[in-house]
Design a protein around this motif. Structure first.
Motif, PDB file in Angstrom:
ATOM      1  N   MET A  46       0.835  -1.201   0.000  1.00 28.02           N
ATOM      2  CA  MET A  46       0.000   0.000   0.000  1.00 28.02           C
ATOM      3  C   MET A  46       0.868   1.248   0.000  1.00 28.02           C
ATOM      4  O   MET A  46       1.771   1.391   0.835  1.00 28.02           O
ATOM      5  CB  MET A  46      -0.900   0.022   1.241  1.00 28.02           C
ATOM      6  CG  MET A  46      -1.791  -1.182   1.408  1.00 28.02           C
ATOM      7  SD  MET A  46      -3.114  -1.282   0.178  1.00 28.02           S
ATOM      8  CE  MET A  46      -4.042   0.207   0.539  1.00 28.02           C
ATOM      9  N   LEU A  47       0.608   2.136  -0.934  1.00 30.61           N
ATOM     10  CA  LEU A  47       1.222   3.464  -0.970  1.00 30.61           C
ATOM     11  C   LEU A  47       0.183   4.445  -0.449  1.00 30.61           C
ATOM     12  O   LEU A  47      -0.826   4.688  -1.118  1.00 30.61           O
ATOM     13  CB  LEU A  47       1.658   3.820  -2.390  1.00 30.61           C
ATOM     14  CG  LEU A  47       2.238   5.215  -2.590  1.00 30.61           C
ATOM     15  CD1 LEU A  47       3.527   5.397  -1.797  1.00 30.61           C
ATOM     16  CD2 LEU A  47       2.475   5.487  -4.072  1.00 30.61           C
ATOM     17  N   ASP A  48       0.405   5.008   0.720  1.00 28.13           N
ATOM     18  CA  ASP A  48      -0.626   5.773   1.419  1.00 28.13           C
ATOM     19  C   ASP A  48      -1.850   4.873   1.560  1.00 28.13           C
ATOM     20  O   ASP A  48      -1.777   3.839   2.195  1.00 28.13           O
ATOM     21  CB  ASP A  48      -0.932   7.086   0.705  1.00 28.13           C
ATOM     22  CG  ASP A  48       0.199   8.099   0.847  1.00 28.13           C
ATOM     23  OD1 ASP A  48       1.083   7.864   1.697  1.00 28.13           O
ATOM     24  OD2 ASP A  48       0.213   9.097   0.125  1.00 28.13           O
ATOM     25  N   ASP A  49      -2.969   5.228   0.940  1.00 26.17           N
ATOM     26  CA  ASP A  49      -4.174   4.407   1.027  1.00 26.17           C
ATOM     27  C   ASP A  49      -4.525   3.758  -0.301  1.00 26.17           C
ATOM     28  O   ASP A  49      -5.668   3.374  -0.534  1.00 26.17           O
ATOM     29  CB  ASP A  49      -5.352   5.259   1.507  1.00 26.17           C
ATOM     30  CG  ASP A  49      -5.511   6.530   0.678  1.00 26.17           C
ATOM     31  OD1 ASP A  49      -4.672   6.760  -0.199  1.00 26.17           O
ATOM     32  OD2 ASP A  49      -6.475   7.273   0.910  1.00 26.17           O
ATOM     33  N   ILE A  50      -3.530   3.603  -1.179  1.00 27.40           N
ATOM     34  CA  ILE A  50      -3.753   3.036  -2.508  1.00 27.40           C
ATOM     35  C   ILE A  50      -2.953   1.747  -2.653  1.00 27.40           C
ATOM     36  O   ILE A  50      -1.748   1.735  -2.423  1.00 27.40           O
ATOM     37  CB  ILE A  50      -3.349   4.027  -3.613  1.00 27.40           C
ATOM     38  CG1 ILE A  50      -4.165   5.325  -3.481  1.00 27.40           C
ATOM     39  CG2 ILE A  50      -3.531   3.420  -4.996  1.00 27.40           C
ATOM     40  CD1 ILE A  50      -3.695   6.425  -4.391  1.00 27.40           C
ATOM     41  N   GLN A  51      -3.618   0.652  -3.023  1.00 25.05           N
ATOM     42  CA  GLN A  51      -2.909  -0.592  -3.246  1.00 25.05           C
ATOM     43  C   GLN A  51      -2.163  -0.517  -4.568  1.00 25.05           C
ATOM     44  O   GLN A  51      -2.750  -0.255  -5.618  1.00 25.05           O
ATOM     45  CB  GLN A  51      -3.877  -1.779  -3.273  1.00 25.05           C
ATOM     46  CG  GLN A  51      -3.156  -3.117  -3.441  1.00 25.05           C
ATOM     47  CD  GLN A  51      -4.100  -4.308  -3.432  1.00 25.05           C
ATOM     48  OE1 GLN A  51      -5.274  -4.174  -3.073  1.00 25.05           O
ATOM     49  NE2 GLN A  51      -3.610  -5.464  -3.826  1.00 25.05           N
ATOM     50  N   VAL A  52      -0.847  -0.761  -4.516  1.00 21.95           N
ATOM     51  CA  VAL A  52      -0.022  -0.640  -5.718  1.00 21.95           C
ATOM     52  C   VAL A  52       0.633  -1.963  -6.106  1.00 21.95           C
ATOM     53  O   VAL A  52       1.224  -2.054  -7.187  1.00 21.95           O
ATOM     54  CB  VAL A  52       1.070   0.432  -5.526  1.00 21.95           C
ATOM     55  CG1 VAL A  52       0.451   1.812  -5.417  1.00 21.95           C
ATOM     56  CG2 VAL A  52       1.936   0.132  -4.304  1.00 21.95           C
ATOM     57  N   GLY A  53       0.552  -2.976  -5.250  1.00 20.70           N
ATOM     58  CA  GLY A  53       1.199  -4.231  -5.588  1.00 20.70           C
ATOM     59  C   GLY A  53       0.701  -5.386  -4.754  1.00 20.70           C
ATOM     60  O   GLY A  53       0.029  -5.208  -3.731  1.00 20.70           O
TER      61      GLY A  53
END
Length: 352
Positions: A46-53
């Motif tokens: 998670m990058l901040d509140d966004i799933q990136v991987g």
């Protein structure tokens, strides 16, 4: 699996809420499950509140949310992260075996080891802190935090660390974990800047609903990003006490944006006084505060009358009697019309 996901949500919300708007974070939510045919080890990035991987032990590679494999360019920190994730897999598997032995857990059945680990950087990219938190079978085991100047460790009595182990972990955090996590975080911030650095202003409006004894007034702010927002409800320019309000939690909107609402019960007496209510919103996307006002208006439409049970039964009986009488009169009318038609037909035949 639902319990595992619920724990992740609670941990993630806690970390996001504790992070100020001037920081960015990278968190890895890792789960190791023994005694199941599912993937033994999985990680959500998670990058901040966004799933990136996403990573799991079956595919043994880091996958972007879009379904694409992480870039394989030379010196790509995401490729280096795969080696760290494999090491984490082995570490958590060994940790769970120690937990089962130390607490006399049966070898059979499903057991879960979880880890939340990651770091935060300031808006200028400078490292702020790194944290590792472990849990076994839904219970917190221990955690550590390092912020370049302070190193803290919290654990139960059964997990006392020796001085040498604390020093060794301190060295790992300062020389390996913190620099590497910061490098990956800054790399992702640059790659996903259109998402994490966007500013979407909220849409704010009042909603009113008639209820018994008055009306419910709700201030709703929706479709904004990032999630940090201040929402205040004023009555004639004075803030309403928070203990009189309902709601206030920032919730996901389902479209990558957020919403928050605060509600207030307004009695009939308050409506008669015709107060002016104002919803004041402050957000990173706004240069100035956004204000939306609503003036209470009292009318008889705000009154909702409740019929008692005996009166309701009596009213129903009366309505039923009226309905039966109407149907009987209608049937009698139809019968009379039919008889008159037959008489006319008989007269016509006799005449012919």
């Amino acid at each position: 699996m639902f319990v595992v996901r619920l724990m992740f949500v609670s941990l993630f919300v806690h970390q996001v809420m504790s992070s100020g708007s001037g920081r960015h974070s990278l968190w890895m939510f890792a789960t190791y499950i023994s005694g199941t045919t599912l993937s033994e080890f999985s990680v959500v990035l998670m990058l901040d509140d966004i799933q990136v991987g996403y990573f799991d032990s079956k595919i043994d590679r880091l996958v972007r949310v879009s379904g694409q494999r992480a870039e394989e360019a030379e010196h790509n920190p995401l490729q280096e992260a795969v080696f760290l994730l494999r090491e984490m897999f082995n570490s958590m598997r060994e940790r769970l075996e120690i937990v089962k032995h130390r607490f006399n857990l049966t070898a059979a059945g499903v057991h879960v080891q979880q880890r939340l680990t990651g770091c935060e950087v300031l808006e200028d990219g400078q490292p702020a802190l790194i944290m590792i938190r472990d849990g076994s079978n839904g219970q917190d085991a221990d955690s550590l935090m390092y912020n370049t100047t302070h190193f803290t460790y919290n654990g139960c009595d059964s997990w006392e660390w020796s001085a040498s182990k604390r020093m060794h972990t301190h060295m790992l955090c300062s020389n390996i974990y913190m620099p590497f996590c910061t490098r990956v975080l800054n790399y992702l911030l640059d790659r996903e800047k259109n998402l994490v650095r966007r500013r979407v202003p909220p849409r704010v409006r009042f909603m009113t609903k008639q209820v018994v004894g008055g009306a419910r007034v709700t201030c709703l702010a929706t479709d904004f990003y990032p999630r940090h927002i201040n929402l205040t409800l004023l009555r004639d320019g004075t803030p309403v006490d928070e203990d009189k309000l309902t709601g206030g939690s920032v919730l996901p909107n389902g479209n990558g944006l957020y919403q928050v609402r605060k509600g207030l019960m307004v009695s009939e007496e308050e409506l008669q006084r015709k107060h002016n209510y104002t919803c004041v919103t402050s957000h990173l996307s706004l240069d100035n505060r956004l204000e939306v006002s609503w003036r209470a208006e009292f009318s008889r439409s705000h009154r909702i009358y409740i019929i008692s049970a005996p009166a309701g039964l009596m009213l129903a009986a009366v309505l039923l009697m009226v309905l039966l009488w109407w149907r009987r009169r209608r049937s009698e009318g139809i019968a009379m019309e039919t008889q008159e038609q037959q008489e006319r037909l008989t007269v016509n035949k006799e005449t012919d």
